[in-house]
Design a protein around this motif. Structure first.
Motif, PDB file in Angstrom:
ATOM      1  N   LYS A   1     -33.341 -42.462   8.461  1.00 23.85           N
ATOM      2  CA  LYS A   1     -32.016 -41.974   8.358  1.00 23.85           C
ATOM      3  C   LYS A   1     -31.639 -40.984   7.243  1.00 23.85           C
ATOM      4  O   LYS A   1     -30.861 -39.936   7.707  1.00 23.85           O
ATOM      5  CB  LYS A   1     -31.082 -43.093   8.090  1.00 23.85           C
ATOM      6  N   ASP A   2     -32.069 -41.307   6.241  1.00 23.11           N
ATOM      7  CA  ASP A   2     -32.016 -40.180   5.011  1.00 23.11           C
ATOM      8  C   ASP A   2     -32.622 -38.697   5.159  1.00 23.11           C
ATOM      9  O   ASP A   2     -31.888 -37.849   4.989  1.00 23.11           O
ATOM     10  CB  ASP A   2     -32.428 -41.067   3.691  1.00 23.11           C
TER      11      ASP A   2
ATOM     12  N   ARG B   1     -32.356 -33.072   6.490  1.00 20.54           N
ATOM     13  CA  ARG B   1     -32.868 -31.895   7.013  1.00 20.54           C
ATOM     14  C   ARG B   1     -32.510 -31.437   8.168  1.00 20.54           C
ATOM     15  O   ARG B   1     -32.820 -30.588   8.880  1.00 20.54           O
ATOM     16  CB  ARG B   1     -34.495 -32.324   7.107  1.00 20.54           C
ATOM     17  N   CYS B   2     -31.962 -32.384   9.078  1.00 21.23           N
ATOM     18  CA  CYS B   2     -31.572 -31.970  10.738  1.00 21.23           C
ATOM     19  C   CYS B   2     -30.267 -31.330  10.811  1.00 21.23           C
ATOM     20  O   CYS B   2     -29.481 -31.174   9.784  1.00 21.23           O
ATOM     21  CB  CYS B   2     -31.611 -33.142  11.387  1.00 21.23           C
ATOM     22  N   THR B   3     -30.023 -30.719  11.812  1.00 21.04           N
ATOM     23  CA  THR B   3     -28.830 -29.928  12.076  1.00 21.04           C
ATOM     24  C   THR B   3     -27.684 -30.887  12.183  1.00 21.04           C
ATOM     25  O   THR B   3     -27.646 -32.090  12.225  1.00 21.04           O
ATOM     26  CB  THR B   3     -28.975 -29.126  13.462  1.00 21.04           C
TER      27      THR B   3
ATOM     28  N   THR C   1     -27.500 -33.360  15.257  1.00 19.83           N
ATOM     29  CA  THR C   1     -28.331 -34.487  15.141  1.00 19.83           C
ATOM     30  C   THR C   1     -27.963 -35.312  14.296  1.00 19.83           C
ATOM     31  O   THR C   1     -27.808 -36.645  14.401  1.00 19.83           O
ATOM     32  CB  THR C   1     -29.815 -33.917  14.521  1.00 19.83           C
ATOM     33  N   ARG C   2     -27.258 -34.984  13.039  1.00 20.88           N
ATOM     34  CA  ARG C   2     -26.752 -35.905  12.197  1.00 20.88           C
ATOM     35  C   ARG C   2     -25.604 -36.667  12.743  1.00 20.88           C
ATOM     36  O   ARG C   2     -25.475 -37.785  12.201  1.00 20.88           O
ATOM     37  CB  ARG C   2     -26.283 -35.319  10.923  1.00 20.88           C
ATOM     38  N   ARG C   3     -24.810 -36.005  13.692  1.00 18.33           N
ATOM     39  CA  ARG C   3     -23.791 -36.840  14.031  1.00 18.33           C
ATOM     40  C   ARG C   3     -24.199 -37.868  15.080  1.00 18.33           C
ATOM     41  O   ARG C   3     -23.587 -38.816  15.183  1.00 18.33           O
ATOM     42  CB  ARG C   3     -22.798 -35.762  15.062  1.00 18.33           C
ATOM     43  N   LYS C   4     -25.402 -37.919  15.788  1.00 22.89           N
ATOM     44  CA  LYS C   4     -25.760 -38.967  16.592  1.00 22.89           C
ATOM     45  C   LYS C   4     -26.201 -40.099  15.894  1.00 22.89           C
ATOM     46  O   LYS C   4     -25.950 -41.277  16.536  1.00 22.89           O
ATOM     47  CB  LYS C   4     -27.025 -38.372  17.455  1.00 22.89           C
TER      48      LYS C   4
END
Length: 389
Positions: A373-374, A379-381, A384-387
């Motif tokens: 998760k960290d 690193r993700c957009t 993606t973080r929202r999901k």
């Protein structure tokens, strides 16, 4: 009751047999003093050996001492290769021979040698046959020919041959020849030395120096036997020509072609070549004084060493090369076949291994571990973080 003796011998005809190989036997109806009648079968080579032994037993009556006192009938020597024609043509001569034989003085016609030769043998009643080979063919002598044996044939005529080149004799037992000389052949020995007569001369002559008057004599020569026949070397010989073999006494070889001039094609391991037949003895055969005497003589000349372009032998004789003998020999074919089978087996093993490798299940790619998760938050957009929130 007295000793058995033969009253009459009647030639019925001959049989063509196919086992163990094609050959011919004459059929005789033998009538005995007890009024019994027995059917016997004899090959001509057997009859001729019987005839020669009979002459040795009675030298006076055979004319060896004085020809004028001869009463034992003549019998021509067997041809080198007995075919159906020679077997058929010889019937008249044999019928007359048997008629004269039983009418000789009792000391000859009733001797044990004659009686034992015409006695019934086991193979007369139960000849050795092979069920997979066709049955013998029977050829009966015409009935008209049996009525009077003296009408069947005239006097026995010896074969006349012509000398193709000059030959100087090297011993007293031989006969010198000049090119064109005519001789009558009395006996043909497989050693390549033939016993001939011409006018008042008699002696041994190399077969290579003679040719028949009416054409080539290839018909008398056997075909090559590529399976081979086992013989033992009785006398060493050192090769003179390139196509000859050097062998030592005691060597075991295989004969693959018996030729009239006494030089046979033999096989030793994988090598073939010519060797004097007089120095060979068939495996298992008993040695005889005649054969021992022959081996003390020199080998006869070969046909190929006689230079005469006009000879019939040069015109029509089929030439077989040593390479042909080697490639057609049974051992060569078997070795080639085994090599081919080994090669095929190796090829089959390779193909089988390749097929096994192709049929193996292919390895699946490893699934990468799920990111933490960290790691996703760092690193993700944004989407993606929202999901994961």
């Amino acid at each position: 009751m007295g000793d058995a003796f033969i009253r009459h011998i009647e030639l019925l005809g001959y049989e063509k047999r196919f086992f163990p190989s094609q050959h011919y036997v004459y059929m005789f109806l033998v009538k005995w003093n007890d009024l019994s009648e027995k059917l016997v079968y004899r090959r001509f080579t057997e009859i001729y050996e019987f005839h020669k032994a009979l002459k040795e037993m009675f030298p006076i009556e055979s004319g060896d001492i004085n020809m004028e006192k001869r009463i034992i009938p003549h019998l021509p020597a067997p041809t080198w290769f007995d075919g159906q024609r020679s077997t058929q043509n010889r019937q008249g001569t044999l019928a007359e021979y048997c008629y004269m034989l039983v009418n000789l003085p009792h000391k000859i016609s009733r001797c044990l040698h004659v009686v034992n030769f015409f006695k019934v043998r086991p193979d007369d009643t139960n000849p050795i046959m092979d069920s997979q080979i066709k049955k013998p063919e029977v050829f009966l002598l015409p009935k008209d020919a049996k009525k009077n044996p003296t009408d069947i044939t005239g006097p026995i005529v010896l074969q006349t041959y012509r000398a193709i080149a000059d030959y100087e004799k090297s011993s007293k037992s031989e006969m010198a020849l000049k090119a064109g000389d005519m001789v009558d052949v009395v006996e043909k020995s497989e050693s390549g030395w033939w016993f001939c007569q011409s006018k008042n001369k008699r002696g041994w002559v190399p077969a290579a120096y003679l040719e028949p008057m009416d054409g080539p004599d290839e018909s008398e020569e056997q075909e090559p036997n590529y399976a081979g026949e086992q013989y033992i070397v009785q006398k060493s010989y050192t090769a003179v020509e390139e196509d000859e073999l050097t062998l030592k006494e005691g060597d075991t070889i295989e004969v693959i072609h018996k030729l009239l001039d006494g030089w046979w094609v033999i096989r030793k391991d994988e090598t073939t070549g010519y060797y004097p037949s007089m120095y060979l003895q068939k495996a298992g055969e008993v040695n005889t004084s005649v054969k021992s005497e022959l081996r003390n003589r020199s080998a006869p000349p070969r046909r190929s060493t006689i230079r005469n372009a006009k000879s019939i032998h040069k015109q029509r004789r089929k030439q077989i090369s040593q390479e042909t003998y080697r490639r057609n020999s049974k051992k060569y074919i078997q070795s080639q076949r085994s090599r081919k089978e080994n090669f095929q087996n190796k090829a089959n093993v390779i193909i089988e291994k390749n097929e096994q490798e192709e049929n193996k299940p292919k390895a699946q790619p490893a699934v990468p571990p799920r990111p933490s998760k960290d790691l996703i938050l760092n690193r993700c957009t944004e989407s993606t973080r929202r999901k994961i929130l």
